[in-house]
Motif scaffolding. Structure first.
Motif, mmCIF file in Angstrom:
data_model
loop_
_atom_site.group_PDB
_atom_site.id
_atom_site.type_symbol
_atom_site.label_atom_id
_atom_site.label_comp_id
_atom_site.label_asym_id
_atom_site.label_seq_id
_atom_site.Cartn_x
_atom_site.Cartn_y
_atom_site.Cartn_z
ATOM 1 N N ARG A 18 -5.143 1.146 -2.997
ATOM 2 C CA ARG A 18 -4.593 0.516 -1.798
ATOM 3 C C ARG A 18 -5.616 -0.402 -1.132
ATOM 4 N N GLN A 19 -6.866 0.077 -1.072
ATOM 5 C CA GLN A 19 -7.916 -0.757 -0.482
ATOM 6 C C GLN A 19 -8.150 -2.011 -1.305
ATOM 7 N N HIS A 77 -5.502 11.289 -5.660
ATOM 8 C CA HIS A 77 -5.566 10.899 -4.251
ATOM 9 C C HIS A 77 -6.660 9.856 -4.021
ATOM 10 N N ARG A 78 -7.840 10.093 -4.574
ATOM 11 C CA ARG A 78 -8.940 9.147 -4.417
ATOM 12 C C ARG A 78 -8.610 7.811 -5.076
ATOM 13 N N GLY A 83 -5.618 6.579 -5.583
ATOM 14 C CA GLY A 83 -4.610 5.881 -4.780
ATOM 15 C C GLY A 83 -5.225 5.174 -3.590
ATOM 16 N N ALA A 84 -6.167 5.861 -2.920
ATOM 17 C CA ALA A 84 -6.833 5.233 -1.780
ATOM 18 C C ALA A 84 -7.617 3.994 -2.210
ATOM 19 N N CYS A 85 -8.312 4.109 -3.325
ATOM 20 C CA CYS A 85 -9.083 2.952 -3.830
ATOM 21 C C CYS A 85 -8.167 1.798 -4.199
ATOM 22 N N GLY A 107 0.780 -1.220 0.000
ATOM 23 C CA GLY A 107 0.000 0.000 0.000
ATOM 24 C C GLY A 107 0.814 1.273 0.000
ATOM 25 N N SER A 108 2.149 1.166 0.012
ATOM 26 C CA SER A 108 2.987 2.361 0.177
ATOM 27 C C SER A 108 3.645 2.835 -1.104
ATOM 28 N N THR A 111 -6.837 15.679 -6.917
ATOM 29 C CA THR A 111 -7.938 15.089 -6.149
ATOM 30 C C THR A 111 -8.263 13.680 -6.649
#
Length: 462
Positions: A308-309, A301-302, A304-306, A32-33, A298
């Motif tokens: 990683r999840q 960022h969204r 990347g979060a998705c 995730g990093s 934006t």
């Protein structure tokens, strides 16, 4: 009396990790990093098991890292990797839990350096030139005063800044429509083609500029793509390119209707020099750039979060771990089988050597020679015995012949028997006158009758 040692105090508040738990959490952190990375290095320790996956190391002068490329991605390779090659890989950072190893999970691989790329580009240029895509006869004239200009480039790149700067300085009244597109990376070609087709479909502009800033040959590879070249040739709107610097001549430049050595030069080709609207266009550029960067930031960022999840929940990572484990076990099995086969071969050689040492073949040959000699002597002895018996038989036969009654008859004697009794007559007194007798001589037999018998006392006449 000494005091017994106190029992150790167990601290139940400590969080003690097992090795498996530690490795699992390290993998989750690494997965995730890091985003997808481009890594360059020399290929070594290449292994290609029967599963179709690739396992290898990438190294430079100071370090190395393990890598894996699974079968689905390997099928997309356009070359055969080999140890010692300099490679450029696009990979995500991973962690192989069973061995506790940090590794790269490779999604894309290509030879590093410009040599291979330039060779492929030259071959493509020759082929497209033979089809007439570079011919001046098929290129269209540019409108002197376009009512609206379309720009196909990155919304956040320096090329857009240069274009808008020049357009704002030279012809600020010219409406400009930007078709933002990726200009580098795996998605750039499809995005550029889609922008060209969109501009042709909308018919909002009379002229298009296809541009990006300078970069290495790899950075400009999207503009050397055959599909993009054919899309430029098929466009109904004239296209001017401004790609890289003066020395960067791409296939898109050769196919386009006009080429500007840089994005700024391309802007100068399509606009008259009108100084009055420069500040207005710069303001539009600034607002567009800021809004685009903010939107992209934006969204990035969204995204990347998705991602990683998704990586934490997606079974692919665990499946890849299992696949790698299967390959490792298969290699161990192959090594064990090879060792067993070698050991069995060595043991077979030793047994064959011992068998040759105790083989009865030499003794059989010796006994066969002895038997042959005995048989030969036996034959000679048998022949000699037969010869001796033949000689004895001949001597006995000669003796029998000498003693045979037939021989006696041949000398003039006769054998006399009584006809009635068959008794041999050896003396005259055995018969009486009138007795029938049979006389056998050399030539045969005949019958006779005794007429008289001499007196036994009578003396024979002189």
């Amino acid at each position: 009396m000494p005091t017994p040692p106190a029992a150790p105090i167990i601290d139940f508040s400590r969080d003690i990790y097992s090795v498996s738990r530690l490795n699992a959490e390290v993998r989750a952190v690494l997965d995730g990093s890091f985003p997808l990375l481009w890594v360059q290095g020399e290929l070594s320790n290449l292994a290609q098991p029967a599963s179709g996956h690739l396992y290898f190391s990438l190294k430079d002068g100071a370090s190395q890292v393990r890598g894996a490329m699974f079968r689905g991605k390997r099928r997309l390779l356009g070359f055969q990797p080999a140890n010692g090659q300099q490679l450029l890989v696009r990979a995500r950072v991973g962690f192989y839990e069973p061995r506790g190893e940090f590794q790269l999970i490779v999604e894309q691989m290509e030879p590093a350096g410009d040599g291979a790329l330039r060779l492929a580009l030259e071959q493509l240029k020759r082929r497209l030139a033979a089809e007439g895509l570079f011919a001046e006869a098929r290129k269209r004239p540019l409108p002197a005063y376009p009512r609206q200009l379309g720009l196909i480039t990155s919304a956040s790149g320096a090329a857009l800044h240069d274009l808008l700067t020049v357009l704002g300085r030279r012809f600020p009244l010219l409406p400009v429509l930007v078709y933002p597109s990726a200009v580098q990376g795996a998605d750039a070609v499809a995005a550029l083609i889609a922008a060209i087709e969109l501009a042709n479909r909308r018919r909002e502009c009379e002229l298009l500029i296809l541009a990006r800033g300078g970069g290495s040959l790899e950075d400009l590879m999207a503009f050397n793509d055959e599909a993009l070249a054919r899309a430029i040739a098929a466009s109904e709107l004239p296209i001017v390119t401004g790609i890289g610097h003066e020395i960067d001549l791409s296939i898109a430049d050769l196919v386009a209707d006009r080429r500007g050595a840089t994005p700024s030069a391309a802007a100068e080709l399509v606009t008259p020099d009108v100084e009055q609207v420069r500040h207005h266009l710069r303001g539009l550029e600034a607002r567009l750039g800021a809004a685009s960067r903010q939107t992209l930031a934006t969204a990035s960022h969204r995204l990347g979060a998705c991602i990683r999840q998704l990586r934490l929940l997606h079974p692919r990572a665990r499946l890849e771990q299992r696949q790698q484990r299967v390959d490792e076990l298969q290699r161990r099995l192959e090594r064990a089988l090879a060792a067993r086969v070698d050991a069995a071969g060595s043991r077979l050689q030793r047994l064959q050597q011992r068998l040759r040492q105790v083989s009865p073949e030499p003794r059989l040959r010796l006994e066969s020679a002895r038997v042959a000699g005995v048989c030969e002597r036996l034959v000679r002895a048998g022949q000699a015995s037969v010869e001796r018996r033949r000689e004895r038989l001949a001597a006995v036969a000669a003796g029998l012949q000498a003693r045979s009654p037939l021989a006696t008859l041949a000398r003039g004697y006769a054998i006399v028997t009584e006809t009635a009794s068959g008794a041999l007559v050896q003396h005259p007194q055995q018969v009486a006158p009138g007795v029938q007798i049979a006389v056998r001589v050399q030539g045969g037999c005949f019958a006779a009758q005794v007429t008289s018998v001499p007196d036994e006392t009578a003396q024979p006449a002189d």
